[in-house]
Motif scaffolding. Structure first.
Motif, PDB file in Angstrom:
ATOM      1  N   LEU A   1      22.256  18.602   6.194  1.00  0.00           N
ATOM      2  CA  LEU A   1      20.842  18.457   5.887  1.00  0.00           C
ATOM      3  C   LEU A   1      20.524  18.965   4.478  1.00  0.00           C
ATOM      4  O   LEU A   1      19.725  18.369   3.752  1.00  0.00           O
ATOM      5  CB  LEU A   1      20.007  19.219   6.914  1.00  0.00           C
ATOM      6  N   LEU A   2      21.165  20.066   4.092  1.00  0.00           N
ATOM      7  CA  LEU A   2      20.886  20.677   2.803  1.00  0.00           C
ATOM      8  C   LEU A   2      21.812  20.121   1.722  1.00  0.00           C
ATOM      9  O   LEU A   2      22.802  19.465   2.013  1.00  0.00           O
ATOM     10  CB  LEU A   2      21.038  22.192   2.910  1.00  0.00           C
ATOM     11  N   ASP A   3      21.455  20.369   0.458  1.00  0.00           N
ATOM     12  CA  ASP A   3      22.260  19.881  -0.659  1.00  0.00           C
ATOM     13  C   ASP A   3      23.693  20.384  -0.532  1.00  0.00           C
ATOM     14  O   ASP A   3      23.931  21.540  -0.133  1.00  0.00           O
ATOM     15  CB  ASP A   3      21.659  20.363  -1.978  1.00  0.00           C
ATOM     16  N   ALA A   4      24.630  19.539  -0.887  1.00  0.00           N
ATOM     17  CA  ALA A   4      26.056  19.856  -0.735  1.00  0.00           C
ATOM     18  C   ALA A   4      26.410  21.177  -1.412  1.00  0.00           C
ATOM     19  O   ALA A   4      26.088  21.387  -2.591  1.00  0.00           O
ATOM     20  CB  ALA A   4      26.896  18.724  -1.312  1.00  0.00           C
ATOM     21  N   GLY A   5      27.064  22.054  -0.668  1.00  0.00           N
ATOM     22  CA  GLY A   5      27.532  23.316  -1.203  1.00  0.00           C
ATOM     23  C   GLY A   5      26.462  24.366  -1.428  1.00  0.00           C
ATOM     24  O   GLY A   5      26.761  25.459  -1.936  1.00  0.00           O
ATOM     25  N   SER A   6      25.211  24.094  -1.039  1.00  0.00           N
ATOM     26  CA  SER A   6      24.123  25.033  -1.344  1.00  0.00           C
ATOM     27  C   SER A   6      23.861  26.038  -0.233  1.00  0.00           C
ATOM     28  O   SER A   6      23.196  27.054  -0.465  1.00  0.00           O
ATOM     29  CB  SER A   6      22.833  24.271  -1.649  1.00  0.00           C
ATOM     30  N   PHE A   7      24.362  25.779   0.970  1.00  0.00           N
ATOM     31  CA  PHE A   7      24.007  26.649   2.101  1.00  0.00           C
ATOM     32  C   PHE A   7      24.785  27.953   2.062  1.00  0.00           C
ATOM     33  O   PHE A   7      26.013  27.969   1.964  1.00  0.00           O
ATOM     34  CB  PHE A   7      24.264  25.943   3.432  1.00  0.00           C
ATOM     35  N   GLU A   8      24.054  29.058   2.148  1.00  0.00           N
ATOM     36  CA  GLU A   8      24.639  30.398   2.230  1.00  0.00           C
ATOM     37  C   GLU A   8      24.212  31.017   3.562  1.00  0.00           C
ATOM     38  O   GLU A   8      23.019  31.250   3.789  1.00  0.00           O
ATOM     39  CB  GLU A   8      24.171  31.278   1.078  1.00  0.00           C
ATOM     40  N   GLU A   9      25.162  31.269   4.440  1.00  0.00           N
ATOM     41  CA  GLU A   9      24.825  31.771   5.773  1.00  0.00           C
ATOM     42  C   GLU A   9      24.580  33.274   5.757  1.00  0.00           C
ATOM     43  O   GLU A   9      25.297  34.034   5.127  1.00  0.00           O
ATOM     44  CB  GLU A   9      25.940  31.438   6.758  1.00  0.00           C
ATOM     45  N   PHE A  10      23.524  33.683   6.485  1.00  0.00           N
ATOM     46  CA  PHE A  10      23.254  35.096   6.708  1.00  0.00           C
ATOM     47  C   PHE A  10      23.836  35.491   8.065  1.00  0.00           C
ATOM     48  O   PHE A  10      23.755  34.716   9.021  1.00  0.00           O
ATOM     49  CB  PHE A  10      21.748  35.388   6.711  1.00  0.00           C
ATOM     50  N   LEU A  11      24.379  36.683   8.174  1.00  0.00           N
ATOM     51  CA  LEU A  11      24.947  37.176   9.434  1.00  0.00           C
ATOM     52  C   LEU A  11      25.917  36.163  10.037  1.00  0.00           C
ATOM     53  O   LEU A  11      25.739  35.724  11.179  1.00  0.00           O
ATOM     54  CB  LEU A  11      23.838  37.508  10.431  1.00  0.00           C
ATOM     55  N   PRO A  12      26.951  35.785   9.304  1.00  0.00           N
ATOM     56  CA  PRO A  12      27.901  34.784   9.801  1.00  0.00           C
ATOM     57  C   PRO A  12      28.743  35.324  10.955  1.00  0.00           C
ATOM     58  O   PRO A  12      28.746  36.538  11.229  1.00  0.00           O
ATOM     59  CB  PRO A  12      28.768  34.507   8.578  1.00  0.00           C
ATOM     60  N   PRO A  13      29.476  34.446  11.643  1.00  0.00           N
ATOM     61  CA  PRO A  13      30.291  34.877  12.780  1.00  0.00           C
ATOM     62  C   PRO A  13      31.300  35.973  12.441  1.00  0.00           C
ATOM     63  O   PRO A  13      31.680  36.752  13.316  1.00  0.00           O
ATOM     64  CB  PRO A  13      31.000  33.583  13.207  1.00  0.00           C
TER      65      PRO A  13
END
Length: 303
Positions: free
Chosen positions: A20-32
């Protein structure tokens, strides 16, 4: 994005939010990798998920900075527990602090996680308040519904607290799920095995005609992406805040809905009352054709 991941319905939460978001732009908070899991599930010897069934983070939507969350329907049906809800609340509070352009909530859930009972109920109420606080800060909250589990229970209310809801025909939205209604009121009230009836009653097309969602989209992540972006742009020209005037208008709309359609139990009768010609063909129409055919026939839009 591969063709196998183009379907919003078939993708999992992580695939949806990245596509859904621009390629490579997503930064996850509290990842697994941080392994923040529900303490309640551990006490019940119930399998846990290292992200507690929801992915949250920041990214860009066609260059606009947004925060986003995606519920994982494959883990406990996307149900909300204490940690799950806290992640959503924290995301919304961060949206206010960072003054982002908007918040996207990709909801797929049956509501509160029964394993966590009161903790889950409290969590959902806190999410509702956080959504309204975000809107009060003039940051739009946009909900996307297109997963196999739909959006039910308390999270159905959360969705209706947002600025806009975007749905596919495959998505469903309601307070009580079909199985819950059948269990509490009997099959004569609602037959949950009648899948056509379920979708006519809670699916995207009916919700659009009632004025509960802003658009019915094809089952395609790219379509959701474009619609979310166009919806976000609209709030450059208007406020995202929920005002008293908005609430009063909503109450009038609901009163009119009850007066006009309260005697009907079949959605097609409502569609006919709205002035839709040949309502029986609507379930078979593709999303774009449906939107064209019912233009001007939504509840509250008639002159």
């Amino acid at each position: 994005m591969s063709s196998s991941m183009s379907s919003y319905l078939e993708a999992n939460a992580r695939q949806r939010i990245h596509a859904l978001l621009d390629a490579g732009s997503f930064e996850e908070f509290l990842p697994p990798s941080l392994r923040i899991t529900s303490p309640h599930l551990a006490q019940l010897d119930t399998p846990a998920s290292f992200d507690d069934g929801v992915i949250i983070g920041s990214g860009l939507l066609q260059g606009r900075k947004v925060l986003a969350a995606a519920q994982e329907g494959g883990f406990m049906g996307g149900a909300v527990g204490e940690v799950h809800g806290a992640k959503l609340v924290g995301l919304l509070k961060r949206a206010i602090n960072e003054r982002v352009d908007g918040v996207l909530l990709l909801l797929e859930t049956g509501g509160v996680r029964l394993h966590e009972a009161n903790a889950g109920l409290i969590a959902v109420s806190e999410v509702m308040r956080a959504v309204l606080d975000t809107r009060a800060a003039n940051i739009p909250v946009i909900v996307l519904v297109g997963g196999a589990n739909g959006c039910f229970g308390g999270m159905g209310i959360v969705a209706c607290c947002a600025n806009d809801i975007l749905m596919s025909e495959e998505g469903r939205l309601a307070m009580s799920g079909p199985e819950v209604i059948e269990t509490t009121h009997g099959v004569e009230e609602f037959d949950s095995r009648d899948r056509a009836l379920v979708w006519r009653t809670t699916g995207g097309k009916h919700r659009y005609l009632l004025g509960d969602c802003s658009a019915v989209l094809p089952d395609d992540i790219a379509a959701f992406r474009q619609a979310a972006f166009e919806t976000l742009l609209r709030y450059q020209e208007k406020s995202a805040e929920l005002t008293l005037t908005d609430l009063e208008a909503e109450h009038i709309l609901l009163s009119q809905r009850l007066q006009n359609f309260g005697q009907f139990s079949e959605p097609m009768d409502i569609w006919s009352k709205l002035g839709v010609a040949e309502p029986e063909v609507l379930p078979m129409l593709e999303a774009q054709v449906f939107m064209q055919r019912v233009a001007g026939s939504r509840a509250g839009e008639q002159s």
